[in-house]
Enzyme design. Structure first.
Site, short mmCIF file in Angstrom:
data_model
loop_
_atom_site.label_atom_id
_atom_site.label_comp_id
_atom_site.label_asym_id
_atom_site.label_seq_id
_atom_site.Cartn_x
_atom_site.Cartn_y
_atom_site.Cartn_z
CG HIS A 177 -2.01 -1.09 1.08
ND1 HIS A 177 -2.67 -1.62 2.16
CD2 HIS A 177 -2.53 -1.73 -0.01
CE1 HIS A 177 -3.54 -2.55 1.74
NE2 HIS A 177 -3.47 -2.62 0.43
N GLY A 206 -10.97 -11.40 -12.01
CA GLY A 206 -10.02 -10.30 -12.18
C GLY A 206 -9.10 -10.47 -13.38
CG ASP A 213 -3.19 -7.81 -3.70
OD1 ASP A 213 -2.38 -8.73 -3.46
OD2 ASP A 213 -3.70 -7.11 -2.80
C1 LIG Z 1 -5.17 -10.32 -1.54
S1 LIG Z 1 -6.87 -10.02 -1.58
C2 LIG Z 1 -6.97 -8.39 -2.16
C3 LIG Z 1 -6.51 -7.33 -1.24
C4 LIG Z 1 -6.64 -5.93 -1.75
N1 LIG Z 1 -6.08 -5.78 -3.10
C5 LIG Z 1 -5.97 -4.94 -0.82
O1 LIG Z 1 -4.78 -4.60 -1.03
O2 LIG Z 1 -6.64 -4.49 0.11
C6 LIG Z 1 -7.42 -10.93 -2.96
C7 LIG Z 1 -8.89 -10.76 -3.28
O3 LIG Z 1 -9.14 -11.38 -4.55
C8 LIG Z 1 -10.42 -11.99 -4.51
N2 LIG Z 1 -10.41 -12.97 -5.61
C9 LIG Z 1 -10.05 -14.27 -5.59
N3 LIG Z 1 -10.09 -14.79 -6.84
C10 LIG Z 1 -10.46 -13.77 -7.65
C11 LIG Z 1 -10.63 -13.66 -9.06
N4 LIG Z 1 -10.44 -14.71 -9.86
N5 LIG Z 1 -11.00 -12.47 -9.57
C12 LIG Z 1 -11.20 -11.39 -8.76
N6 LIG Z 1 -11.05 -11.44 -7.43
C13 LIG Z 1 -10.67 -12.61 -6.88
C14 LIG Z 1 -10.54 -12.53 -3.13
O4 LIG Z 1 -11.90 -12.72 -2.78
C15 LIG Z 1 -9.84 -11.44 -2.31
O5 LIG Z 1 -10.78 -10.50 -1.86
#
Ligand SMILES: C[S@@+](CC[C@H](N)C(=O)[O-])C[C@H]1O[C@@H](n2cnc3c(N)ncnc32)[C@H](O)[C@@H]1O
Length: 282
Positions: free
Chosen positions: A18, A145, A165
């Protein structure tokens, strides 16, 4: 989809990711022209460090919990915009709030900028969508994503950042990060990309970095923070970001920020960092 970021919010990896995210956006905002920030794995955007999930792991204690006291003066200058975001979020949501990437991005985007947040988990999508979708320059999408990444680039603003991420629940996600970064940069060569990865052992990261060095047509940086010795690969030892088309100032900033963070966030005697260029100019 078992990964829940609430267990990890505010940990050392979040602090590193971050703080650098804010540096990159601040650089892009030196120009008045609009930019777009795309967050492909967004999470819920706001976390309560006094909540059940955070309490069960206590990870934030050795992350954001350790940087209450100032780092070196030079590092503090660079950390200031991240600290301001946290202070503003705490002022609005309470002292135990910690912003995820969508809340950080929302906090610093200007009126002319746009933010797109992609989240696949239905419950997380709902939370984020309820909080963000009424704001006109922000959009939350319930999509995969990786698929969304390619559909959303290049954005019409032609300037901006993609944060990738993923949760690293699947064994090949690090290799996939390399593949997807290379595919994305082909489609939008001038976009800035920041792809986060966990560091347990270094060898798998080295392999992806070597591939990016050989195949990426644009300049990049491999930025890492190690809080423990990566020779013990049974635990999370560090946090990394591959940044493609980094702001020219980012390497120097990381050379100041990462050692200060390594010193403060190291879990034992071992602390380290890496700022290495890859791609054509390296
Ligand atoms: C590491 S966390 C993200 C943290 C966020 N970027 C932050 O810095 O606050 C990963 C997120 O990706 C989501 N996720 C998992 N597979 C995914 C996909 N194929 N596409 C989009 N989101 C996904 C999960 O539910 C989770 O909320």
């Amino acid at each position: 989809m078992n990964y829940r970021h609430a267990f990890h919010a505010g940990n050392f990896a979040d602090v590193m990711k971050h703080a650098l995210l804010v540096r990159i956006i601040a650089y892009l905002q030196r120009k008045e022209t609009p930019l777009r920030v795309i967050d492909t794995h967004a999470g819920i955007g706001l976390y309560d460090l006094a909540g059940d999930e955070s309490g069960r792991t206590g990870e934030w204690v050795d992350g954001i919990g350790r940087i209450d006291e100032a780092l070196t003066p030079d590092a503090e200058v660079l950390l200031a915009p991240y600290r301001k975001v946290i202070a503003d979020v705490r002022a609005r949501h309470g002292e135990t709030a910690y912003p995820g990437s969508p809340a950080i991005i929302r906090e610093i985007l200007r009126r002319q900028d746009r933010g797109v947040f992609v989240e696949l988990h239905p419950a997380d999508y709902k939370v984020l969508s309820d909080a963000f979708n009424e704001v006109t320059n922000l959009k939350v999408l319930h999509l995969d994503g990786w698929t969304a990444l390619h559909a959303l680039i290049p954005p019409k603003e032609k300037r901006g950042l993609v944060l990738i991420d993923p949760p690293y629940e699947k064994p090949n996600e690090l290799e996939r990060l390399g593949d997807e970064l290379l595919a994305a940069v082909k489609k939008w060569p001038t976009g800035v990309y920041a792809g986060w990865y966990p560091i347990k052992a270094l060898a798998p990261v080295d392999a992806v970095a070597a591939r990016l060095h050989a195949e990426c047509p644009r300049p990049g940086l491999r930025l890492e923070l190690l809080v423990d010795d990566p020779r013990d690969a049974t635990r999370l030892n560090g946090s990394g970001l591959f940044v493609i088309n980094p702001p020219w100032s980012l390497r120097e900033e990381a050379e100041t920020l990462l050692p200060a963070l390594a010193e403060r966030l190291s879990r034992g005697a071992y602390g380290g960092y890496r700022c290495e260029a890859f791609g054509p100019s390296a």
